[in-house]
Write a protein that holds these residues in place. Structure first.
Motif, PDB file in Angstrom:
ATOM      1  N   TRP A 275       0.884  -1.111   0.111  1.00 60.14           N
ATOM      2  CA  TRP A 275       0.010  -0.105   0.174  1.00 60.14           C
ATOM      3  C   TRP A 275       0.812   1.175   0.063  1.00 60.14           C
ATOM      4  O   TRP A 275       0.480   2.219  -0.593  1.00 60.14           O
ATOM      5  N   ALA A 276       2.010   1.041   0.544  1.00 59.06           N
ATOM      6  CA  ALA A 276       2.773   2.512   0.349  1.00 59.06           C
ATOM      7  C   ALA A 276       3.377   2.889  -0.924  1.00 59.06           C
ATOM      8  O   ALA A 276       3.861   3.812  -1.097  1.00 59.06           O
ATOM      9  N   ASN A 277       3.322   1.670  -1.806  1.00 58.08           N
ATOM     10  CA  ASN A 277       3.753   1.744  -3.237  1.00 58.08           C
ATOM     11  C   ASN A 277       2.495   1.692  -4.173  1.00 58.08           C
ATOM     12  O   ASN A 277       2.827   1.538  -5.371  1.00 58.08           O
ATOM     13  N   LYS A 278       1.208   2.171  -3.519  1.00 61.17           N
ATOM     14  CA  LYS A 278       0.226   2.138  -4.641  1.00 61.17           C
ATOM     15  C   LYS A 278       0.423   3.061  -5.662  1.00 61.17           C
ATOM     16  O   LYS A 278       0.715   4.173  -5.695  1.00 61.17           O
ATOM     17  N   PRO A 279       0.146   2.733  -6.988  1.00 63.20           N
ATOM     18  CA  PRO A 279       0.356   3.448  -8.186  1.00 63.20           C
ATOM     19  C   PRO A 279      -0.411   4.788  -8.262  1.00 63.20           C
ATOM     20  O   PRO A 279      -1.709   4.612  -7.892  1.00 63.20           O
ATOM     21  N   ASN A 280      -0.017   5.766  -8.754  1.00 65.04           N
ATOM     22  CA  ASN A 280      -0.924   6.999  -9.150  1.00 65.04           C
ATOM     23  C   ASN A 280      -1.846   6.822 -10.256  1.00 65.04           C
ATOM     24  O   ASN A 280      -1.599   6.124 -11.428  1.00 65.04           O
ATOM     25  N   LEU A 281      -3.105   7.098 -10.049  1.00 68.91           N
ATOM     26  CA  LEU A 281      -4.176   6.591 -10.997  1.00 68.91           C
ATOM     27  C   LEU A 281      -4.463   7.493 -12.017  1.00 68.91           C
ATOM     28  O   LEU A 281      -5.459   7.372 -12.933  1.00 68.91           O
ATOM     29  N   CYS A 282      -3.707   8.802 -12.020  1.00 68.04           N
ATOM     30  CA  CYS A 282      -3.944   9.872 -13.174  1.00 68.04           C
ATOM     31  C   CYS A 282      -2.656  10.280 -13.500  1.00 68.04           C
ATOM     32  O   CYS A 282      -1.734  10.629 -12.709  1.00 68.04           O
ATOM     33  N   LYS A 283      -2.225  10.299 -14.793  1.00 67.50           N
ATOM     34  CA  LYS A 283      -1.038  10.468 -15.514  1.00 67.50           C
ATOM     35  C   LYS A 283      -0.718  11.916 -15.534  1.00 67.50           C
ATOM     36  O   LYS A 283      -1.672  12.813 -15.773  1.00 67.50           O
ATOM     37  N   LYS A 284       0.488  12.190 -15.390  1.00 67.12           N
ATOM     38  CA  LYS A 284       0.753  13.617 -15.111  1.00 67.12           C
ATOM     39  C   LYS A 284       1.968  13.930 -15.996  1.00 67.12           C
ATOM     40  O   LYS A 284       2.909  13.233 -15.920  1.00 67.12           O
ATOM     41  N   TYR A 285       1.676  15.117 -16.688  1.00 69.13           N
ATOM     42  CA  TYR A 285       2.857  15.718 -17.549  1.00 69.13           C
ATOM     43  C   TYR A 285       3.136  17.068 -17.254  1.00 69.13           C
ATOM     44  O   TYR A 285       2.469  18.015 -17.314  1.00 69.13           O
ATOM     45  N   PRO A 286       4.214  17.389 -16.243  1.00 75.48           N
ATOM     46  CA  PRO A 286       4.526  18.425 -15.807  1.00 75.48           C
ATOM     47  C   PRO A 286       4.887  19.580 -16.708  1.00 75.48           C
ATOM     48  O   PRO A 286       5.618  19.198 -17.817  1.00 75.48           O
ATOM     49  N   ASN A 287       4.301  20.921 -16.652  1.00 80.08           N
ATOM     50  CA  ASN A 287       5.133  21.893 -17.512  1.00 80.08           C
ATOM     51  C   ASN A 287       4.695  21.945 -18.837  1.00 80.08           C
ATOM     52  O   ASN A 287       5.305  22.511 -19.528  1.00 80.08           O
TER      53      ASN A 287
ATOM     54  N   TRP B 151       0.409  -4.213  -9.693  1.00 81.16           N
ATOM     55  CA  TRP B 151       0.522  -3.778  -8.388  1.00 81.16           C
ATOM     56  C   TRP B 151      -0.318  -4.837  -7.689  1.00 81.16           C
ATOM     57  O   TRP B 151       0.161  -5.178  -6.441  1.00 81.16           O
ATOM     58  N   LYS B 152      -1.554  -5.120  -8.038  1.00 74.80           N
ATOM     59  CA  LYS B 152      -2.296  -6.239  -7.240  1.00 74.80           C
ATOM     60  C   LYS B 152      -2.324  -7.503  -8.023  1.00 74.80           C
ATOM     61  O   LYS B 152      -2.214  -8.533  -7.158  1.00 74.80           O
ATOM     62  N   TYR B 153      -2.329  -7.623  -9.400  1.00 78.06           N
ATOM     63  CA  TYR B 153      -2.558  -8.973  -9.978  1.00 78.06           C
ATOM     64  C   TYR B 153      -1.664  -9.592 -10.392  1.00 78.06           C
ATOM     65  O   TYR B 153      -1.429 -10.690 -11.245  1.00 78.06           O
ATOM     66  N   ARG B 154      -0.211  -8.783 -10.572  1.00 75.19           N
ATOM     67  CA  ARG B 154       1.167  -9.348 -10.925  1.00 75.19           C
ATOM     68  C   ARG B 154       0.878 -10.004 -12.342  1.00 75.19           C
ATOM     69  O   ARG B 154       0.480  -9.178 -13.457  1.00 75.19           O
ATOM     70  N   ASP B 155       1.230 -11.087 -12.505  1.00 75.82           N
ATOM     71  CA  ASP B 155       1.496 -11.545 -14.094  1.00 75.82           C
ATOM     72  C   ASP B 155       0.157 -11.755 -14.688  1.00 75.82           C
ATOM     73  O   ASP B 155      -0.046 -11.838 -15.801  1.00 75.82           O
ATOM     74  N   ARG B 156      -0.982 -11.992 -13.921  1.00 77.03           N
ATOM     75  CA  ARG B 156      -2.204 -12.142 -14.508  1.00 77.03           C
ATOM     76  C   ARG B 156      -3.011 -10.826 -15.176  1.00 77.03           C
ATOM     77  O   ARG B 156      -3.838 -10.768 -15.712  1.00 77.03           O
TER      78      ARG B 156
END
Length: 501
Positions: free
Chosen positions: A26-38, A178-183
């Motif tokens: 949970w400390a490494n949960k992915p960000n669900l919204c992609k960001k392009y700075p600047n 992150w949750k389902y690995r190879d599947r």
């Protein structure tokens, strides 16, 4: 190493006696919204579409002529209904942004891009759709619709028509892994199918003629979009056709985007690489010359019904929300009530699933559709195949198998209260013999598209629907009377619910 879809599907199958425990970091949960700075951002307005019923939009025939132009209002309408946020849920420590498409584990691996030209008040170029901001982020400036990312074996229809705009759907590997690995590659494809169907519906509603492309040069598409192709890949493409023609141009001379754009494909500080994901994606990258599709995939997948029964369109459609309302209120509802699903509701769901689509008639033969009836008015309990082309159903095995399938779907008790289970299956060996490993994409994308139709159809009629991608694979195949080379890909429960949102 998964060098074929058959190998990959077997290696990622769940077995009741061998399922290992896995707890997400949970400390490494992915960000669900992609960001392009600047980068330059263009806000979009929320635009609705004139009231049409969902059944009318799904059943629309293709426009006879290509469109001449697309307005900024139409563009806003497309994005407002293709991939919008719908509801915010708050929980201790944060909030969850629900979307108009379902996603395994609520991880939303998909991103949406568009190449646009000659839209009033908008610079030409390549854009990324920022779902949380409802805005476009410009990645490239200039005219790129003439550039060709197709392969020499891609579908031939309409290739001389210069597109008005092109859409690309990608998946970011680590979000689902992150949750389902190879599947998780299964869910990347199913989720792409959900979003693809949601994108096509506003194009239909606006009367825009389009082409769906599953066959393109992966490396060219990923390079054009500026992806880190070890982390994010293009899985589907849609081109809205214009009424002018132009010669193809090469995509080989397109410049690299800055490294900061590729870095945006990383969504967590400590991403774990799952080699099987890249191996199966690489295996499915080869596009074969178009073969003749299998004439009857059902006969190659499982037991053939002794007879077929035509299911007519409902004489009177049940009360139905507008198309736009169905999209914006769609939720994965699984609080099923132990009530009979009416015959009219069931026929309406089947009619939406069987609605013809010439856009992918070739690839849609890659998957078979069936259902398990448990508590449906005037339908004998049992397992059935559906012939979508003929809008017919055939009994495979009589009996109420809802509880048995629930047990196979990791004993998720809510599924036992659904009136009907719809499922999608395929003969993996026949699939690969026809299309090669890329056929796996066709089958999973088509299953996702039809699953999204079922979600929206259920929502429109006040029913519940929820999909399942986790089940004991061999047990599911045995219960569905599939042959040894065949597997179930996806299952969705539908029925009356106790509470409506």
């Amino acid at each position: 190493m998964a060098t074929s879809a058959t190998d990959y599907h077997g290696q990622t199958s769940y077995d009741r006696h061998k399922l290992d425990g896995h707890f997400p970091d949970w400390a490494n949960k992915p960000n669900l919204c992609k960001k392009y700075p600047n980068l330059k951002t263009v806000p979009l307005h929320h635009e609705g579409i004139p009231d049409e019923k969902l059944s009318q939009v799904i059943g629309k025939k293709e426009m006879a002529k290509n469109s001449g132009s697309v307005s900024l209002k139409q563009l806003c309408q497309i994005f407002s209904l293709a991939y919008p946020l719908t509801v915010k849920s708050h929980y201790p420590g944060g909030e969850f942004l629900h979307r108009s498409v379902p996603s395994a584990g609520g991880l939303f691996p998909c991103e949406l891009y568009a190449t646009l030209e000659n839209v009033p008040d908008l610079d030409d170029g390549l854009y990324h759709y920022s779902v949380d901001q409802h805005s476009l982020v410009q990645l490239r400036g200039g005219k790129f619709l003439g550039y060709d990312v197709m392969t020499s074996h891609s579908e031939a229809s309409g290739k001389e028509s210069r597109p008005l705009m092109s859409f690309f759907i990608t998946a970011i590997f680590f979000r689902s892994a992150w949750k389902y690995r190879d599947r998780s590659y299964r869910y990347h494809l199913l989720d792409t199918g959900h979003l693809l169907e949601n994108l096509l519906l506003p194009l239909k509603a606006l009367g825009l003629r389009f082409e769906i492309h599953y066959d393109f040069d992966d490396s060219k598409a990923n390079h054009f979009l500026g992806l880190d192709s070890q982390k994010e890949v293009c899985l589907a493409m849609v081109r809205v056709l214009g009424n002018q023609t132009s010669p193809k141009a090469s995509a080989e001379n397109i410049e690299d985007l800055p490294e900061t754009c590729q870095n945006a494909s990383q969504v967590s500080p400590k991403e774990i690489q799952y080699p099987e994901l890249w191996k199966i994606h690489s295996a499915t990258s080869l596009v074969r010359p178009s073969p003749d599709p299998p004439q009857d995939m059902i006969s190659q997948t499982g037991r053939v019904p002794d007879s077929w029964e035509k299911i007519p369109q409902p004489e009177k459609w049940p009360r139905e929300m507008s198309y736009a309302q169905s999209v914006l209120t769609r939720r994965s509802l699984r609080n099923f009530a132990d009530q009979t699903l009416s015959e009219s509701h069931f026929k309406a769901l089947l009619a939406m699933l069987c609605a013809g689509d010439r856009h992918d008639a070739f690839q849609e033969n890659s998957v078979c559709m069936g259902f398990i009836a448990g508590n449906v008015e005037n339908i004998e309990p049992g397992s059935y195949w559906v012939d979508r082309a003929e809008s017919s159903v055939g009994l495979i095995r009589a009996g109420n198998w809802i509880s048995s399938m629930t047990h196979i779907c990791l004993d998720q008790d809510w599924l036992a209260r659904a009136a009907v289970h719809f499922f999608f299956a395929v003969n993996l060996e026949a699939l690969e013999q026809t299309w090669g490993p890329r056929g796996y994409r066709y089958a999973m994308l088509t299953a996702g598209r039809l699953g999204q139709r079922l979600y929206l159809g259920a929502t429109a009629m006040g029913l519940g629907c929820c999909g399942i991608g986790a089940f004991y694979d061999q047990e599911a195949s045995a219960l569905s009377d599939l042959n040894p080379e065949s597997r179930m890909l996806y299952l969705l429960g539908a029925g009356q619910v106790k509470k409506q949102f």
